[in-house]
Design a protein around this motif. Structure first.
Motif, PDB file in Angstrom:
ATOM      1  N   GLY A   1     -62.953 103.689  56.349  1.00  0.00           N
ATOM      2  CA  GLY A   1     -64.352 103.474  56.741  1.00  0.00           C
ATOM      3  C   GLY A   1     -64.879 102.165  56.179  1.00  0.00           C
ATOM      4  N   THR A   2     -64.647 101.929  54.874  1.00  0.00           N
ATOM      5  CA  THR A   2     -65.158 100.688  54.257  1.00  0.00           C
ATOM      6  C   THR A   2     -64.469  99.471  54.853  1.00  0.00           C
ATOM      7  N   ALA A   3     -63.145  99.534  54.950  1.00  0.00           N
ATOM      8  CA  ALA A   3     -62.402  98.373  55.459  1.00  0.00           C
ATOM      9  C   ALA A   3     -62.781  98.108  56.913  1.00  0.00           C
ATOM     10  N   GLY A   4     -62.897  99.202  57.708  1.00  0.00           N
ATOM     11  CA  GLY A   4     -63.229  99.056  59.130  1.00  0.00           C
ATOM     12  C   GLY A   4     -64.617  98.481  59.324  1.00  0.00           C
ATOM     13  N   ALA A   5     -65.593  98.995  58.565  1.00  0.00           N
ATOM     14  CA  ALA A   5     -66.966  98.491  58.685  1.00  0.00           C
ATOM     15  C   ALA A   5     -67.011  97.015  58.298  1.00  0.00           C
ATOM     16  N   GLY A   6     -66.248  96.648  57.250  1.00  0.00           N
ATOM     17  CA  GLY A   6     -66.212  95.246  56.826  1.00  0.00           C
ATOM     18  C   GLY A   6     -65.691  94.345  57.924  1.00  0.00           C
ATOM     19  N   LYS A   7     -64.636  94.799  58.606  1.00  0.00           N
ATOM     20  CA  LYS A   7     -64.030  93.973  59.658  1.00  0.00           C
ATOM     21  C   LYS A   7     -64.914  93.919  60.906  1.00  0.00           C
ATOM     22  N   LEU A   8     -65.478  95.075  61.266  1.00  0.00           N
ATOM     23  CA  LEU A   8     -66.233  95.156  62.528  1.00  0.00           C
ATOM     24  C   LEU A   8     -67.598  94.486  62.415  1.00  0.00           C
ATOM     25  N   PHE A   9     -68.301  94.748  61.317  1.00  0.00           N
ATOM     26  CA  PHE A   9     -69.680  94.252  61.207  1.00  0.00           C
ATOM     27  C   PHE A   9     -69.821  93.047  60.271  1.00  0.00           C
ATOM     28  N   GLY A  10     -68.780  92.756  59.461  1.00  0.00           N
ATOM     29  CA  GLY A  10     -68.886  91.689  58.465  1.00  0.00           C
ATOM     30  C   GLY A  10     -69.120  90.333  59.109  1.00  0.00           C
ATOM     31  N   ARG A  11     -70.036  89.571  58.525  1.00  0.00           N
ATOM     32  CA  ARG A  11     -70.323  88.254  59.077  1.00  0.00           C
ATOM     33  C   ARG A  11     -69.186  87.273  58.797  1.00  0.00           C
ATOM     34  N   GLY A  12     -68.377  87.619  57.769  1.00  0.00           N
ATOM     35  CA  GLY A  12     -67.316  86.694  57.372  1.00  0.00           C
ATOM     36  C   GLY A  12     -66.092  86.759  58.268  1.00  0.00           C
ATOM     37  N   THR A  13     -66.013  87.799  59.132  1.00  0.00           N
ATOM     38  CA  THR A  13     -64.778  88.012  59.899  1.00  0.00           C
ATOM     39  C   THR A  13     -64.396  86.792  60.734  1.00  0.00           C
ATOM     40  N   ALA A  14     -65.378  86.257  61.488  1.00  0.00           N
ATOM     41  CA  ALA A  14     -65.081  85.130  62.373  1.00  0.00           C
ATOM     42  C   ALA A  14     -64.670  83.905  61.555  1.00  0.00           C
ATOM     43  N   ARG A  15     -65.286  83.757  60.377  1.00  0.00           N
ATOM     44  CA  ARG A  15     -65.006  82.591  59.533  1.00  0.00           C
ATOM     45  C   ARG A  15     -63.618  82.718  58.899  1.00  0.00           C
TER      46      ARG A  15
END
Lengths: 211, 309
Positions: free
Chosen positions: B18-32
């Motif tokens: 859940g934590t890892a998935g939320a970080g990847k899906l909603f995290g602003r840093g993902t695209a960067r």
């Protein structure tokens, strides 16, 4: 001039002190070019005197020392030979002499090219590093620094290491350094263990107020 | 205890995914972060890597929800179909992570970010491998669970709480950047309790002031800075060739010695020593107009040379 000629360094210093204090006093302030360790990273110095050949530079690792000539392998595959004379200043965390230079040291030299292909060095900076780091730990004798992904140990040197808080003048007071601060670190790298002897740790203005 | 751990595996695994998935899906840093991950190298495109990371995040979130929801259809054998499917999928995901990490390690031995939590630019370390292995083992355990996690926890609440807390602590320790999370705060705390290790350097610079009324000697760097901004330096800078050769303090003065050349570049040029004397207690902080004494003497004879260059 007997005191000047003598081999005793204390007598020589005494003589030079007297000479310095008899010199002309000049009062006033103005901003000019520097020749301290910072200058090793500055743009090449152009001499004001047109008769003086423009300064040349050499950098790399010292592969051999033959009397007063240092064989230097440059970072880009080039090779140079640097001649150290009695008038050459040698910096290795502090002002020192050519006797402190060792094979394997890194070198940055400024001088005048001679016809025999050597560079007659005016100034040599040995193992100088200037890097941007984050302070990750503070101990009595050393700082733990992070430079990118690299962990670096910075050795504090009594009487030598100074801190600069913002634009203020360097001070021996290191008590304003805090964990987490970004710092510009000037020092001398130790090839034996990869640590850095810290000469100056410059941190952001006002950062020293927090504890 | 092992049966309890097996039955609680879906809960713990749901927390991790859940934590890892939320970080990847909603995290602003993902695209960067995406272009710097080994995934970008695998897919040959940073944009595709970012999309893949977001899809993976969504899958992880779905799996977490399925694991939390527990059984859908009880089977005759006692196993629970929903839980089995989610656990098996999580185990597959863990195996996939391990394979990806091995690829990342081979493709970029030093430095490429794994993109595992999509938060920090962290290289592939042994921690990433242990995390992936934990997902694999957790998935297998969840697939083998005999009863829903809330039933198991309800029967032995204290043991369940201890187990979940221990798992959470272990997973936090395995998180991507231990330095940022706990090593630096711990060091800060130690400094707050034991005092600043370098506080004495501050006392050293201030004590002589109070004791004698005289100014304490400033660091050499401050004297050199003062000199390099002085008119004295300007007047002889064209003579000076070296950096600082030597320095010493004498009677409140700090003598700074440089080497130079006097008389132009022709045959008349002579090697000289350039000596400056500055107040050993003065710095740009304390003095606006420093008085600097300058001497130029012949390097061979020691005879003074007029500094009119």
């Amino acid at each position: 001039m007997s005191a000047y000629r003598t081999g005793d360094p204390l007598d020589r210093r005494r003589f030079l002190t007297a000479a310095a204090l008899h010199g002309a006093t000049v009062v006033g302030a103005t901003a000019l070019g520097a020749v301290d360790a910072d200058a090793a990273f500055a743009a090449p110095m152009r001499p004001l005197d047109p008769a003086v050949a423009e300064s040349a530079f050499a950098e790399g690792r010292i592969t051999a020392i033959n009397d007063d000539v240092l064989a230097v392998a440059g970072s880009y595959g080039d090779h140079s030979r640097v001649r150290v004379t009695g008038a050459t200043s040698v910096w290795k965390a502090r002002a020192t002499t050519a006797a402190d230079i060792e094979t394997g040291d890194g070198l940055y030299a400024r001088g005048v090219p001679l016809p025999d292909g050597t560079l007659a060095a005016d100034a040599v900076w040995v193992n100088i590093v200037n890097l941007h780091a984050t302070i990750r730990g503070i101990e009595k004798t050393r700082l733990h620094l992070a430079h990118g992904r690299h962990e670096i140990v910075g050795n504090l040197m009594a009487e030598t290491t100074s801190a600069a808080y913002g634009t203020a003048s360097p001070t021996a007071d290191l008590s304003g350094l805090t964990i987490g601060q970004s710092a510009q670190v000037l020092g001398a790298w130790r090839p034996s263990d990869g640590s850095v002897d810290l000469v100056r740790v410059a941190v952001a203005p006002g950062a020293g107020r927090r504890r | 205890m092992s049966a309890l751990a097996r039955d609680l595996a879906p809960l713990v695994l749901a927390g991790v995914l859940g934590t890892a998935g939320a970080g990847k899906l909603f995290g602003r840093g993902t695209a960067r972060q995406a272009p710097r991950t080994a995934l970008a190298r695998l897919l040959r495109d940073g944009g595709r890597a970012a999309l893949a990371l977001r899809v993976l995040g969504a899958v992880e979130l779905l799996l977490a929800a399925a694991l939390l929801a527990g059984p859908v259809t009880p089977l005759p054998g006692g196993a629970v179909a929903g839980g089995v499917a989610a656990g098996a999928a999580a185990a597959l995901l863990g195996a996939g992570f391990l394979g990806y990490l091995l690829y990342a390690r081979a493709a970029a031995p030093d430095g490429t970010s794994c993109g595992c939590t999509a938060r920090h630019d962290t290289p592939v370390t042994w921690r990433a491998f242990v995390r992936a292995a934990a997902v694999l083992v957790g998935g297998v355990a969840a697939a083998l669970a005999q009863q829903p996690w809330w039933t198991a926890a309800g029967r032995r609440p204290a043991a369940a709480l201890c187990l979940v807390l221990a798992a959470a602590a272990a997973l936090t320790a395995l998180s991507a950047d231990p330095d940022r999370r706990w090593r630096m705060p711990l060091r800060r705390l130690r400094l707050r309790i034991t005092g600043h290790p370098l506080a004495a350097t501050g006392a050293r610079t201030e004590a002589p002031l109070a004791a004698t009324g005289a100014r304490a000697a400033v660091p050499l760097a401050a004297s050199v800075e003062l000199l390099e901004r002085s008119r004295a330096w300007q007047s002889v800078s064209r003579v000076v060739r070296s950096a600082l050769l030597d320095h010493w303090d004498d009677g409140g003065w700090r003598i700074l010695q440089f080497a130079g050349v006097y008389g132009g570049g022709g045959p008349a040029a002579r090697p000289v020593l350039v000596l400056f004397a500055v107040d050993a207690g003065a710095s740009l902080e304390t003095v606006r107009e420093p008085a600097v004494r300058v001497s130029v003497i012949d390097a061979d004879s020691g005879a003074p040379v007029l500094a009119t260059a």
